[in-house]
Design a protein around this motif. Sequence first.
Motif, short mmCIF file in Angstrom:
data_model
loop_
_atom_site.label_atom_id
_atom_site.label_comp_id
_atom_site.label_asym_id
_atom_site.label_seq_id
_atom_site.Cartn_x
_atom_site.Cartn_y
_atom_site.Cartn_z
N THR A 77 -62.83 86.45 -73.44
CA THR A 77 -61.66 86.22 -72.50
C THR A 77 -60.63 87.50 -72.84
OG1 THR A 77 -61.70 84.10 -72.48
CG2 THR A 77 -59.75 84.76 -71.95
N GLU A 78 -60.42 87.74 -74.17
CA GLU A 78 -59.47 88.88 -74.16
C GLU A 78 -60.02 90.37 -73.86
OE1 GLU A 78 -56.71 88.81 -76.54
OE2 GLU A 78 -56.31 86.78 -76.17
N LEU A 79 -61.36 90.63 -74.10
CA LEU A 79 -61.92 91.68 -73.80
C LEU A 79 -61.98 92.01 -72.42
CD1 LEU A 79 -64.86 91.78 -76.41
CD2 LEU A 79 -62.83 93.11 -76.44
N ALA A 80 -62.15 90.82 -71.68
CA ALA A 80 -62.27 90.73 -70.06
C ALA A 80 -60.90 91.24 -69.43
CB ALA A 80 -62.74 89.40 -69.58
N GLN A 81 -59.91 91.31 -70.33
CA GLN A 81 -58.46 91.71 -69.73
C GLN A 81 -58.48 93.12 -69.87
OE1 GLN A 81 -54.96 89.14 -70.83
NE2 GLN A 81 -56.48 89.18 -72.68
N CYS A 82 -59.49 93.77 -70.66
CA CYS A 82 -59.30 95.26 -70.91
C CYS A 82 -60.26 95.72 -70.02
CB CYS A 82 -59.77 95.54 -72.09
SG CYS A 82 -58.94 94.96 -73.46
N LEU A 83 -61.55 95.17 -69.51
CA LEU A 83 -62.53 95.80 -68.50
C LEU A 83 -63.25 94.42 -68.11
CD1 LEU A 83 -63.74 98.00 -67.16
CD2 LEU A 83 -65.25 98.43 -69.07
N ASN A 84 -63.13 94.26 -66.90
CA ASN A 84 -63.78 92.86 -66.50
C ASN A 84 -65.25 93.44 -66.00
OD1 ASN A 84 -64.07 90.37 -65.26
ND2 ASN A 84 -63.53 90.82 -63.52
N VAL A 85 -66.11 93.66 -66.84
CA VAL A 85 -67.47 94.11 -66.92
C VAL A 85 -68.25 93.30 -67.74
CG1 VAL A 85 -69.10 95.77 -66.91
CG2 VAL A 85 -66.95 96.31 -65.84
N ASP A 86 -68.94 92.15 -67.14
CA ASP A 86 -69.66 91.25 -68.17
C ASP A 86 -70.62 91.81 -69.07
OD1 ASP A 86 -68.64 88.94 -66.96
OD2 ASP A 86 -70.29 88.60 -65.54
N ARG A 87 -71.30 92.84 -68.78
CA ARG A 87 -72.13 93.63 -69.62
C ARG A 87 -71.44 94.35 -70.74
NH1 ARG A 87 -72.18 98.78 -70.53
NH2 ARG A 87 -71.40 99.20 -68.47
N TRP A 88 -70.36 94.83 -70.74
CA TRP A 88 -69.37 95.42 -71.40
C TRP A 88 -68.92 94.44 -72.25
CZ3 TRP A 88 -63.98 95.34 -72.76
CH2 TRP A 88 -63.57 96.33 -73.37
N VAL A 89 -68.05 93.34 -71.78
CA VAL A 89 -67.71 92.03 -72.65
C VAL A 89 -68.42 91.84 -73.46
CG1 VAL A 89 -66.66 89.99 -72.53
CG2 VAL A 89 -65.92 91.62 -70.67
N GLU A 90 -69.63 91.42 -72.98
CA GLU A 90 -70.85 90.92 -74.06
C GLU A 90 -71.39 91.78 -75.19
OE1 GLU A 90 -71.77 87.58 -74.08
OE2 GLU A 90 -70.63 87.33 -72.34
N ALA A 91 -71.64 93.15 -74.76
CA ALA A 91 -71.87 93.86 -75.71
C ALA A 91 -70.86 94.18 -76.90
CB ALA A 91 -72.01 95.37 -75.05
N VAL A 92 -69.44 94.32 -76.45
CA VAL A 92 -68.48 94.48 -77.52
C VAL A 92 -68.36 93.38 -78.28
CG1 VAL A 92 -65.93 95.00 -77.94
CG2 VAL A 92 -67.54 96.45 -75.92
N ALA A 93 -68.27 92.18 -77.69
CA ALA A 93 -68.18 90.94 -78.18
C ALA A 93 -69.33 90.63 -79.32
CB ALA A 93 -68.09 89.77 -77.38
N SER A 94 -70.44 90.88 -78.98
CA SER A 94 -71.74 90.78 -79.73
C SER A 94 -71.78 91.48 -81.01
CB SER A 94 -72.95 90.86 -79.05
OG SER A 94 -73.06 92.44 -78.98
N GLU A 95 -70.85 92.46 -81.16
CA GLU A 95 -70.84 93.46 -82.24
C GLU A 95 -69.88 93.11 -83.26
OE1 GLU A 95 -70.94 97.55 -81.18
OE2 GLU A 95 -72.89 97.38 -79.91
N ALA A 96 -69.08 92.13 -82.85
CA ALA A 96 -67.94 91.81 -83.82
C ALA A 96 -68.61 90.92 -84.84
CB ALA A 96 -66.94 90.81 -83.04
N PRO A 97 -68.03 90.78 -86.08
CA PRO A 97 -66.65 91.52 -86.53
C PRO A 97 -66.75 93.20 -86.90
CG PRO A 97 -67.51 90.40 -88.35
CD PRO A 97 -68.49 90.08 -87.32
N TYR A 98 -65.64 93.84 -86.61
CA TYR A 98 -65.89 95.02 -86.71
C TYR A 98 -64.94 95.45 -87.97
CZ TYR A 98 -67.12 95.84 -81.91
OH TYR A 98 -68.10 95.60 -80.63
N SER A 99 -65.69 96.55 -88.72
CA SER A 99 -65.09 96.69 -90.00
C SER A 99 -63.78 97.68 -89.96
CB SER A 99 -66.11 97.69 -90.76
OG SER A 99 -66.38 98.73 -89.86
#
Length: 184
Positions: free
Chosen positions: A30-52
């Motif tokens: 939900t937070e990431l979709a505010q940055c870029l409303n592209v499902d593929r992008w949101v899923e890719a960025v979210a799937s790599e969390a947590p970030y170091s």
Amino acid sequence: MPETTPDQPGDAPDPGLARLNALSKEDLRTELAQCLNVDRWVEAVASEAPYSDRETLLARADGHARGITSDEVATALARHPRIGEKAKGQDTESAWSRGEQSAFAADTDDASARVQRIFTFAQGEYEGRFGQIYLVCASGRSSRELLADLVARLDNDRDTELTVVGEELRKISGLRLVKLLEAA
């Protein structure tokens, strides 16, 4: 070897990153979709969390934003207001949009008002030519700069313009992701 403390440069905790890393996957999406409303992008960025670290998050998000497809452009454009129109709503994304466009209407002298009227006309030409709103990373750019960009982009063919819009969406997503990290 000396011990490091959180007060040393580079070792300080990043509260924004910690907040994002602590979110559930659903809340992070939900937070990431505010940055870029592209499902593929949101899923890719979210799937790599947590970030170091912040740099890794920003680099990975930027990498996933490259190559936005024309279908993704259309989806993302649906959430962006036209340049010169205030985003409605009280949500974070609307507030960001108003801030990103604030320089466009900041100048109220006669010359700036004329530029804004010409811009509105050119924006209509753009929409007629490309069938979508004109989107640009407007943050910190004056109405004159935006008009020059808009007029130059009217010469693009459809495929070139979709590539340009994808790049503008990538820039916007990067700025908004930093804002998301700073909101902690």
